[in-house]
Design a protein around this motif. Sequence first.
Motif, PDB file in Angstrom:
ATOM      1  N   GLY A 193       0.813  -1.208   0.000  1.00 43.15           N
ATOM      2  CA  GLY A 193       0.000   0.000   0.000  1.00 43.15           C
ATOM      3  C   GLY A 193       0.847   1.258   0.000  1.00 43.15           C
ATOM      4  N   GLY A 194       1.949   1.258   0.752  1.00 44.89           N
ATOM      5  CA  GLY A 194       2.837   2.413   0.765  1.00 44.89           C
ATOM      6  C   GLY A 194       3.510   2.628  -0.576  1.00 44.89           C
ATOM      7  N   TRP A 195       3.926   1.540  -1.194  1.00 44.53           N
ATOM      8  CA  TRP A 195       4.558   1.609  -2.518  1.00 44.53           C
ATOM      9  C   TRP A 195       3.586   2.183  -3.538  1.00 44.53           C
ATOM     10  CZ3 TRP A 195       3.966  -1.964  -6.923  1.00 44.53           C
ATOM     11  CH2 TRP A 195       4.941  -1.768  -7.918  1.00 44.53           C
ATOM     12  N   CYS A 196       2.358   1.689  -3.544  1.00 43.86           N
ATOM     13  CA  CYS A 196       1.362   2.170  -4.490  1.00 43.86           C
ATOM     14  C   CYS A 196       0.977   3.620  -4.215  1.00 43.86           C
ATOM     15  CB  CYS A 196       0.122   1.276  -4.440  1.00 43.86           C
ATOM     16  SG  CYS A 196       0.349  -0.369  -5.174  1.00 43.86           S
ATOM     17  N   THR A 197       0.988   4.012  -2.952  1.00 42.41           N
ATOM     18  CA  THR A 197       0.679   5.409  -2.623  1.00 42.41           C
ATOM     19  C   THR A 197       1.672   6.349  -3.281  1.00 42.41           C
ATOM     20  OG1 THR A 197      -0.319   4.789  -0.489  1.00 42.41           O
ATOM     21  CG2 THR A 197       0.394   7.072  -0.748  1.00 42.41           C
ATOM     22  N   ALA A 198       2.965   6.031  -3.176  1.00 37.62           N
ATOM     23  CA  ALA A 198       3.986   6.874  -3.806  1.00 37.62           C
ATOM     24  C   ALA A 198       3.842   6.868  -5.322  1.00 37.62           C
ATOM     25  CB  ALA A 198       5.379   6.394  -3.410  1.00 37.62           C
ATOM     26  N   LEU A 199       3.547   5.715  -5.908  1.00 41.67           N
ATOM     27  CA  LEU A 199       3.369   5.637  -7.359  1.00 41.67           C
ATOM     28  C   LEU A 199       2.190   6.477  -7.828  1.00 41.67           C
ATOM     29  CD1 LEU A 199       3.959   1.837  -8.068  1.00 41.67           C
ATOM     30  CD2 LEU A 199       5.386   3.728  -8.845  1.00 41.67           C
ATOM     31  N   ALA A 200       1.184   6.613  -6.975  1.00 38.41           N
ATOM     32  CA  ALA A 200       0.019   7.421  -7.329  1.00 38.41           C
ATOM     33  C   ALA A 200       0.273   8.906  -7.121  1.00 38.41           C
ATOM     34  CB  ALA A 200      -1.186   6.976  -6.503  1.00 38.41           C
ATOM     35  N   VAL A 201       1.016   9.247  -6.079  1.00 38.16           N
ATOM     36  CA  VAL A 201       1.160  10.652  -5.689  1.00 38.16           C
ATOM     37  C   VAL A 201       2.233  11.392  -6.485  1.00 38.16           C
ATOM     38  CG1 VAL A 201       1.868  12.162  -3.782  1.00 38.16           C
ATOM     39  CG2 VAL A 201       0.230  10.314  -3.375  1.00 38.16           C
ATOM     40  N   VAL A 202       3.410  10.792  -6.654  1.00 37.19           N
ATOM     41  CA  VAL A 202       4.540  11.515  -7.254  1.00 37.19           C
ATOM     42  C   VAL A 202       4.233  12.031  -8.665  1.00 37.19           C
ATOM     43  CG1 VAL A 202       6.916  11.290  -8.088  1.00 37.19           C
ATOM     44  CG2 VAL A 202       6.309  10.479  -5.805  1.00 37.19           C
ATOM     45  N   PRO A 203       3.667  11.216  -9.578  1.00 37.35           N
ATOM     46  CA  PRO A 203       3.352  11.771 -10.904  1.00 37.35           C
ATOM     47  C   PRO A 203       2.353  12.922 -10.843  1.00 37.35           C
ATOM     48  CG  PRO A 203       3.366   9.370 -10.979  1.00 37.35           C
ATOM     49  CD  PRO A 203       3.423   9.753  -9.536  1.00 37.35           C
ATOM     50  N   ALA A 204       1.388  12.828  -9.917  1.00 37.68           N
ATOM     51  CA  ALA A 204       0.404  13.904  -9.788  1.00 37.68           C
ATOM     52  C   ALA A 204       1.061  15.189  -9.305  1.00 37.68           C
ATOM     53  CB  ALA A 204      -0.705  13.478  -8.832  1.00 37.68           C
ATOM     54  N   VAL A 205       1.955  15.074  -8.344  1.00 35.60           N
ATOM     55  CA  VAL A 205       2.665  16.250  -7.848  1.00 35.60           C
ATOM     56  C   VAL A 205       3.551  16.836  -8.939  1.00 35.60           C
ATOM     57  CG1 VAL A 205       4.393  17.061  -6.188  1.00 35.60           C
ATOM     58  CG2 VAL A 205       2.590  15.508  -5.438  1.00 35.60           C
ATOM     59  N   ALA A 206       4.252  15.991  -9.672  1.00 34.60           N
ATOM     60  CA  ALA A 206       5.121  16.465 -10.755  1.00 34.60           C
ATOM     61  C   ALA A 206       4.316  17.204 -11.818  1.00 34.60           C
ATOM     62  CB  ALA A 206       5.858  15.284 -11.377  1.00 34.60           C
ATOM     63  N   ARG A 207       3.174  16.652 -12.178  1.00 38.14           N
ATOM     64  CA  ARG A 207       2.324  17.305 -13.180  1.00 38.14           C
ATOM     65  C   ARG A 207       1.831  18.657 -12.682  1.00 38.14           C
ATOM     66  NH1 ARG A 207       1.587  18.529 -18.168  1.00 38.14           N
ATOM     67  NH2 ARG A 207      -0.529  18.333 -18.977  1.00 38.14           N
ATOM     68  N   SER A 208       1.465  18.725 -11.412  1.00 43.58           N
ATOM     69  CA  SER A 208       0.988  19.986 -10.833  1.00 43.58           C
ATOM     70  C   SER A 208       2.089  21.039 -10.822  1.00 43.58           C
ATOM     71  CB  SER A 208       0.467  19.748  -9.415  1.00 43.58           C
ATOM     72  OG  SER A 208      -0.639  18.869  -9.417  1.00 43.58           O
ATOM     73  N   ILE A 209       3.306  20.630 -10.468  1.00 47.99           N
ATOM     74  CA  ILE A 209       4.436  21.564 -10.441  1.00 47.99           C
ATOM     75  C   ILE A 209       4.706  22.110 -11.837  1.00 47.99           C
ATOM     76  CG2 ILE A 209       6.938  21.716 -10.109  1.00 47.99           C
ATOM     77  CD1 ILE A 209       6.582  19.770  -7.747  1.00 47.99           C
ATOM     78  N   ASP A 210       4.683  21.249 -12.837  1.00 48.38           N
ATOM     79  CA  ASP A 210       4.915  21.701 -14.202  1.00 48.38           C
ATOM     80  C   ASP A 210       3.839  22.690 -14.643  1.00 48.38           C
ATOM     81  OD1 ASP A 210       7.249  20.300 -14.639  1.00 48.38           O
ATOM     82  OD2 ASP A 210       6.236  18.542 -15.470  1.00 48.38           O
ATOM     83  N   ARG A 211       2.596  22.401 -14.322  1.00 46.80           N
ATOM     84  CA  ARG A 211       1.512  23.299 -14.727  1.00 46.80           C
ATOM     85  C   ARG A 211       1.643  24.662 -14.058  1.00 46.80           C
ATOM     86  NH1 ARG A 211      -3.758  19.212 -14.490  1.00 46.80           N
ATOM     87  NH2 ARG A 211      -3.469  18.289 -16.556  1.00 46.80           N
ATOM     88  N   LEU A 212       1.947  24.668 -12.774  1.00 44.31           N
ATOM     89  CA  LEU A 212       2.096  25.937 -12.052  1.00 44.31           C
ATOM     90  C   LEU A 212       3.286  26.729 -12.564  1.00 44.31           C
ATOM     91  CD1 LEU A 212       1.310  24.789  -8.398  1.00 44.31           C
ATOM     92  CD2 LEU A 212      -0.092  26.273  -9.830  1.00 44.31           C
ATOM     93  N   ALA A 213       4.395  26.030 -12.800  1.00 41.49           N
ATOM     94  CA  ALA A 213       5.611  26.712 -13.244  1.00 41.49           C
ATOM     95  C   ALA A 213       5.494  27.237 -14.668  1.00 41.49           C
ATOM     96  CB  ALA A 213       6.806  25.771 -13.143  1.00 41.49           C
ATOM     97  N   ASP A 214       4.614  26.629 -15.463  1.00 39.99           N
ATOM     98  CA  ASP A 214       4.509  27.027 -16.862  1.00 39.99           C
ATOM     99  C   ASP A 214       3.381  28.026 -17.120  1.00 39.99           C
ATOM    100  OD1 ASP A 214       6.608  25.430 -17.562  1.00 39.99           O
ATOM    101  OD2 ASP A 214       5.379  23.695 -18.067  1.00 39.99           O
TER     102      ASP A 214
END
Length: 221
Positions: A193-214
Amino acid sequence: MGRNHAGPGRPVLPGPVRGRLGAVAGLAATAVAVLGAWYGGTGGPGGVDVRVRSLLGDPGPSWRELAEGADFLGEPAGAAVLVAVGVLGCLVARWPRAAVLLVGGVGASVAATTLLKPVVGRTIHGGYLAFPSGHTAFLTAFALVVALVASGRLGLGRTAGPSLVLAAGAAGGAVMGWAQVVLDAHYPTDVLGGWCTALAVVPAVARSIDRLADTPDAQRS
């Protein structure tokens, strides 16, 4: 393989990896929900947990010391040092967006496990909330971000990029997950469950950072 190296404004989730990691993130979020519903409110191992734990057996003194070392990386002091080194590396590479992802991706993954634990309500050792494993989410998230940074710096393409990121995430999750199980700090399904949580969260955070920065306002500032 691409030839564009990462610059300050380069996305942390480039196009070649975005689609595949997005699909993986969706599957991982579904897995967390299913496992949480299945083990919610329980206070003992399931059948899968018992079988996996018996396969791992007694690690012995040397392996136990290694497991305790891995466990330390998920404790506040060890995690702070690891993240600080990673942030410093991103700044030395002149990629501040990657430093933001490292802090945000790791922090959000651990925060997600903290919020999910009382919702799921699975316990171990007489009352400690267990699902999902925050330690496993931390090291998985850290490995995912480091691999994303490496993929961006090397300009890896649509196959090599996601392969590197997912392999790193699997390695980070496996190391910490093994440590948590052999130290009897978590059930195997907790670390999944912890492994899957990180797999779900990190791409979402990365996408959000790119959108905000751009956004135009961010680019003008």
